[in-house]
Design a protein around this motif. Structure first.
Motif, PDB file in Angstrom:
ATOM      1  N   TYR A  18      20.460  35.189   7.989  1.00 27.70           N
ATOM      2  CA  TYR A  18      20.788  33.873   7.416  1.00 27.70           C
ATOM      3  C   TYR A  18      22.170  33.892   6.770  1.00 27.70           C
ATOM      4  CZ  TYR A  18      20.588  29.724   4.490  1.00 27.70           C
ATOM      5  OH  TYR A  18      20.875  28.528   3.889  1.00 27.70           O
ATOM      6  N   THR A  31      22.828  30.857  18.358  1.00 24.27           N
ATOM      7  CA  THR A  31      22.681  30.266  17.039  1.00 24.27           C
ATOM      8  C   THR A  31      21.667  31.059  16.211  1.00 24.27           C
ATOM      9  OG1 THR A  31      20.853  28.807  17.666  1.00 24.27           O
ATOM     10  CG2 THR A  31      23.102  28.002  18.065  1.00 24.27           C
ATOM     11  N   TRP A  33      18.781  30.110  14.951  1.00 21.62           N
ATOM     12  CA  TRP A  33      17.391  29.924  15.377  1.00 21.62           C
ATOM     13  C   TRP A  33      17.104  30.684  16.664  1.00 21.62           C
ATOM     14  CZ3 TRP A  33      15.084  28.507  11.335  1.00 21.62           C
ATOM     15  CH2 TRP A  33      15.638  27.581  10.462  1.00 21.62           C
ATOM     16  N   GLU A  34      18.097  30.802  17.509  1.00 17.08           N
ATOM     17  CA  GLU A  34      17.926  31.589  18.734  1.00 17.08           C
ATOM     18  C   GLU A  34      17.801  33.075  18.412  1.00 17.08           C
ATOM     19  OE1 GLU A  34      20.402  28.604  21.771  1.00 17.08           O
ATOM     20  OE2 GLU A  34      21.395  30.323  20.838  1.00 17.08           O
ATOM     21  N   TYR A  36      16.506  34.205  15.638  1.00 19.00           N
ATOM     22  CA  TYR A  36      15.158  34.358  15.096  1.00 19.00           C
ATOM     23  C   TYR A  36      14.126  34.483  16.222  1.00 19.00           C
ATOM     24  CZ  TYR A  36      16.511  33.402  10.248  1.00 19.00           C
ATOM     25  OH  TYR A  36      17.051  33.488   8.984  1.00 19.00           O
ATOM     26  N   ILE A 104       8.817  29.014  14.710  1.00 24.18           N
ATOM     27  CA  ILE A 104       9.979  28.337  14.121  1.00 24.18           C
ATOM     28  C   ILE A 104      11.124  28.273  15.126  1.00 24.18           C
ATOM     29  CG2 ILE A 104      11.766  28.515  12.346  1.00 24.18           C
ATOM     30  CD1 ILE A 104       9.628  29.806  10.542  1.00 24.18           C
ATOM     31  N   GLY A 105      11.365  29.413  15.796  1.00 24.56           N
ATOM     32  CA  GLY A 105      12.446  29.458  16.774  1.00 24.56           C
ATOM     33  C   GLY A 105      12.233  28.462  17.902  1.00 24.56           C
ATOM     34  N   SER A 107      10.471  25.712  17.806  1.00 24.74           N
ATOM     35  CA  SER A 107      10.571  24.336  17.316  1.00 24.74           C
ATOM     36  C   SER A 107      12.015  23.912  17.048  1.00 24.74           C
ATOM     37  CB  SER A 107       9.746  24.177  16.034  1.00 24.74           C
ATOM     38  OG  SER A 107      10.291  24.955  14.980  1.00 24.74           O
ATOM     39  N   LYS A 108      12.867  24.881  16.702  1.00 25.23           N
ATOM     40  CA  LYS A 108      14.251  24.563  16.354  1.00 25.23           C
ATOM     41  C   LYS A 108      15.203  24.620  17.550  1.00 25.23           C
ATOM     42  CE  LYS A 108      13.701  24.020  11.871  1.00 25.23           C
ATOM     43  NZ  LYS A 108      14.034  22.753  11.166  1.00 25.23           N
ATOM     44  N   CYS A 109      14.843  25.397  18.550  1.00 20.90           N
ATOM     45  CA  CYS A 109      15.714  25.532  19.725  1.00 20.90           C
ATOM     46  C   CYS A 109      15.397  24.431  20.742  1.00 20.90           C
ATOM     47  CB  CYS A 109      15.523  26.899  20.384  1.00 20.90           C
ATOM     48  SG  CYS A 109      16.003  28.295  19.339  1.00 20.90           S
ATOM     49  N   GLU A 110      16.398  24.023  21.450  1.00 23.18           N
ATOM     50  CA  GLU A 110      16.209  22.990  22.470  1.00 23.18           C
ATOM     51  C   GLU A 110      15.783  23.657  23.779  1.00 23.18           C
ATOM     52  OE1 GLU A 110      19.703  20.638  22.782  1.00 23.18           O
ATOM     53  OE2 GLU A 110      19.607  19.902  20.718  1.00 23.18           O
TER      54      GLU A 110
END
Length: 236
Positions: A18, A31, A33-34, A36, A104-105, A107-110
């Motif tokens: 982070y 990124t 989130w990627e 993670y 989480i990853g 849900s946040k990644c496209e």
């Protein structure tokens, strides 16, 4: 106490990621989130091995103490007995944390999900567990040749996994070669996750993951077979 330690150690690692990404939006084209998601793959495979197959870590001690004798006399696969000789509930803690990271990853990644991509995701996760188990297994089985009560190779292999928490592209070519061909961490997380995220140049690596998995299983089987042959002819 082990739960607290696991939460603390993983929290520190995630906190470091982070901090890095709070100053740099992307590292190697990935990124936060990627990363993670990448981290989740590695941590899940580690937790899976610790919980179900902790015996892979105990081979050195079994060889040194001649505990293998009792396995050799049973009508069950020696390898299976060794793998399941011990479990570690800390592995369950890691799998729970990893599942949260993966959730989480995702849900946040496209990610453009399809039925086949969902199947590939689960298959990649299973293959990650098998490949990493074989890495530790092969390193631990080197104890058949070491004639020592300690073997740091398996810890060395697992420590290299810390570097695999980041994209392979950020490392010099020599490290890319090590992670791609010698100690294939790239096929544990980098190529599978990159393929799921539709990163450029990941298709070939992801397609080779099942083959790498089979090769690692074959290598692990061969090392155990040769090691047992040596154990039978050597007094420890």
């Amino acid at each position: 106490m082990m739960v607290v330690f696991t939460l603390f150690s993983q929290g520190c690692s995630l906190g470091l990621i982070y901090i890095i990404y709070s100053n740099i939006p992307q590292v190697g084209g990935w990124t936060m989130w990627e990363i993670y998601l990448l981290y989740g793959f590695l941590l899940f495979s580690e937790g899976f091995i610790n919980f179900f197959f902790q015996g892979a870590w105990k081979i050195t001690n079994m060889i040194y103490m001649s505990d293998l004798d009792r396995f050799l006399t049973r009508p069950i696969s020696v390898g299976l007995q060794l793998l399941t000789a011990k479990i570690d509930f800390d592995g369950l803690n890691k799998m729970v944390i990893a599942a949260a990271l993966l959730g989480i990853g995702i849900s946040k990644c496209e990610i453009h999900w399809t039925v086949f991509k969902g199947i590939f995701f689960l298959a990649f996760l299973a293959e990650a567990c098998v490949i990493r188990l074989c890495m530790i297994w092969i390193a631990s089985c080197m104890s058949f040749w070491m004639k020592s009560k300690s073997n740091s190779l398996n810890y060395f292999v697992i420590s290299l996994g810390e570097m695999a928490k980041y994209p392979l592209a950020i490392y010099p070519p020599i490290f890319q070669g090590i992670f791609g061909y010698l100690i294939p961490y790239a096929f544990v997380s980098y190529y599978p996750v990159g393929y799921i995220l539709e990163k450029e140049g990941m298709t070939a690596g992801a397609a080779c993951t099942p083959l790498v998995c089979l090769c690692m299983v074959a290598a692990a089987y061969l090392v155990l077979k040769l090691g047992l042959r040596r154990y039978e002819s050597t007094s420890y």
